[in-house]
Design an enzyme around this catalytic site. Structure first.
Site, short mmCIF file in Angstrom:
data_model
loop_
_atom_site.label_atom_id
_atom_site.label_comp_id
_atom_site.label_asym_id
_atom_site.label_seq_id
_atom_site.Cartn_x
_atom_site.Cartn_y
_atom_site.Cartn_z
N SER A 188 -21.73 101.91 -45.67
CA SER A 188 -22.22 100.76 -44.82
C SER A 188 -23.54 101.20 -44.34
CB SER A 188 -20.83 100.41 -44.01
OG SER A 188 -21.45 99.35 -43.18
N TYR A 196 -14.89 103.49 -37.82
CA TYR A 196 -15.36 102.93 -39.06
C TYR A 196 -16.64 103.57 -39.39
CZ TYR A 196 -16.81 99.53 -42.74
OH TYR A 196 -17.21 98.85 -43.60
N1 LIG Z 1 -17.80 92.91 -46.10
C1 LIG Z 1 -18.84 93.57 -45.35
O1 LIG Z 1 -19.27 93.07 -44.34
C2 LIG Z 1 -19.07 95.04 -45.75
C3 LIG Z 1 -20.10 95.49 -45.12
C4 LIG Z 1 -20.39 97.10 -45.34
C5 LIG Z 1 -19.36 97.93 -46.12
N2 LIG Z 1 -18.32 97.00 -46.64
C6 LIG Z 1 -17.58 98.03 -47.52
O2 LIG Z 1 -17.33 97.44 -48.78
C7 LIG Z 1 -16.15 97.90 -49.42
C8 LIG Z 1 -15.54 96.73 -50.13
O3 LIG Z 1 -15.24 95.73 -48.98
P1 LIG Z 1 -15.42 94.31 -49.03
O4 LIG Z 1 -16.15 93.68 -48.27
O5 LIG Z 1 -15.13 93.69 -50.51
O6 LIG Z 1 -13.62 93.76 -48.57
P2 LIG Z 1 -12.45 93.23 -49.11
O7 LIG Z 1 -12.84 91.75 -49.72
O8 LIG Z 1 -11.58 93.12 -47.92
O9 LIG Z 1 -12.04 93.99 -50.24
C9 LIG Z 1 -11.32 95.19 -49.97
C10 LIG Z 1 -10.59 95.61 -51.10
O10 LIG Z 1 -10.18 97.13 -51.13
C11 LIG Z 1 -8.73 97.14 -51.54
N3 LIG Z 1 -7.89 97.88 -50.70
C12 LIG Z 1 -7.64 97.86 -49.38
N4 LIG Z 1 -6.75 98.88 -49.04
C13 LIG Z 1 -6.48 99.49 -50.21
C14 LIG Z 1 -5.61 100.61 -50.41
N5 LIG Z 1 -4.77 101.11 -49.58
N6 LIG Z 1 -5.49 100.95 -51.77
C15 LIG Z 1 -6.26 100.68 -52.84
N7 LIG Z 1 -7.10 99.39 -52.30
C16 LIG Z 1 -7.25 98.72 -51.50
C17 LIG Z 1 -8.28 95.58 -51.32
O11 LIG Z 1 -7.17 95.37 -52.32
P3 LIG Z 1 -5.72 94.98 -52.24
O12 LIG Z 1 -5.39 94.40 -50.90
O13 LIG Z 1 -5.21 94.74 -53.42
O14 LIG Z 1 -5.03 96.54 -52.19
C18 LIG Z 1 -9.73 94.75 -52.05
O15 LIG Z 1 -9.81 94.79 -53.34
C19 LIG Z 1 -15.31 98.41 -48.14
O16 LIG Z 1 -15.42 100.10 -48.52
C20 LIG Z 1 -15.96 98.10 -47.06
O17 LIG Z 1 -15.86 99.06 -46.06
C21 LIG Z 1 -18.17 95.92 -46.38
#
Ligand SMILES: NC(=O)c1ccc[n+]([C@@H]2O[C@H](COP(=O)([O-])OP(=O)(O)OC[C@H]3O[C@@H](n4cnc5c(N)ncnc54)[C@H](OP(=O)(O)O)[C@@H]3O)[C@@H](O)[C@H]2O)c1
Length: 250
Positions: free
Chosen positions: A135, A145
């Site tokens: 990120s 985070y």
């Molecule tokens: N969205 C943003 O603004 C943003 C910005 C920068 C970086 N990121 C990073 O991008 C990545 C993806 O996030 P996203 O934005 O796509 O969020 P999201 O839509 O909330 O998806 C998160 C994913 O992680 C899985 N997950 C959560 N806890 C888990 C666990 N204990 N074991 C296995 N899987 C788990 C969830 O699936 P289940 O609930 O089915 O387990 C889901 O598939 C993350 O690393 C986040 O930090 C996001």
């Protein structure tokens, strides 16, 4: 020969988009997340061979199940996408320490463990890719985070430099705000960023995969954030700490 990718956090957001994009590129897939039903539903929409591997990566059993799958030489994984993540919403002084630990493990330890499981086989085969979703927060002092994401960036740069000559590419992908379920799951809606400042998951995923293909150690996703990135070192710590990125300090 068909290539295979393993994606963590594939049930939603960026992970599901990685699955769609890699399937379109002809990869067979191993999809990891806790929600088996959502993984099965996604798999049913994709026209490639798919293994659904439900696992809670914050448990020892779940993590080792996925590590074992990555180390299985009979069914090699060519690309590992370390993507699963969440953020603790409460400020540091008020958060539950168990949540802090789960977040730290999922964001920092899990990519380390899974890279460790995948790398030996990739080196032996003389090719492989590891895409770590970090990120832009990892470049800011914006709570625990950010601290965990800083680990991912340093890890990626180290492994990229160390294993490049073995044919293994390691890339850290640095998104800014992306429209996924991430903030909804945190139970917060950051108001500081207007909707126009949010990237869409497809452009973030495209940038990440392009970064991997072009052997970049660090990729900032989305043109708006690439434009803004040079000012990051000049943001005062107390301002960065108030951004509210999870596990925040105020
Ligand atoms: N969205 C943003 O603004 C943003 C910005 C920068 C970086 N990121 C990073 O991008 C990545 C993806 O996030 P996203 O934005 O796509 O969020 P999201 O839509 O909330 O998806 C998160 C994913 O992680 C899985 N997950 C959560 N806890 C888990 C666990 N204990 N074991 C296995 N899987 C788990 C969830 O699936 P289940 O609930 O089915 O387990 C889901 O598939 C993350 O690393 C986040 O930090 C996001």
């Amino acid at each position: 020969m068909q290539m295979r990718a393993l994606i963590t956090g594939a049930s939603a957001g960026l992970g599901a988009e990685f699955a769609r994009r890699l399937a379109a590129d002809g990869f067979s897939l191993v999809l990891v997340a806790r929600d088996a039903e959502r993984l099965e539903a996604l798999a049913a929409t994709l026209p490639v061979a798919i293994e659904v591997l439900p696992a809670d990566l914050t448990t020892e059993d779940g993590l080792e199940l996925v590590a074992e799958r990555l180390a299985d030489a009979a069914r090699p994984v060519d690309v590992l996408v370390n993507n699963a993540g969440f953020a603790v919403a409460e400020p540091f002084h008020a958060s539950a320490i168990a949540d802090e630990r789960r977040m730290h493990e999922l964001l920092a330890w899990v990519p380390t463990r899974l890279a460790h499981a995948a790398l030996p086989g990739m080196r032996e085969r003389g090719r492989g890719g590891i895409l770590n979703v970090a990120s832009l927060a990892g470049r800011l002092p914006s709570g625990t985070y950010s601290a965990a994401k800083a680990h991912v960036i340093a890890l990626s740069r180290s492994l990229a430099a160390q294993y490049r000559s073995d044919g293994v590419v390691v890339t850290a992908l640095l998104p800014g705000f992306v429209a996924t379920e991430f903030h909804e799951r945190m139970g917060v809606a950051p108001t500081s960023v207007p909707r126009a400042g949010w990237a869409d998951a497809s452009s973030v995923v495209r940038d990440g995969l392009r970064g991997l293909r072009t052997r970049r150690a660090v990729v900032i996703a989305d043109w708006r954030y690439r434009l803004a990135a040079p000012i990051i070192p000049f943001i005062p710590d107390r301002v960065a700490a108030s951004f509210g990125l999870g596990g925040r300090t105020s």
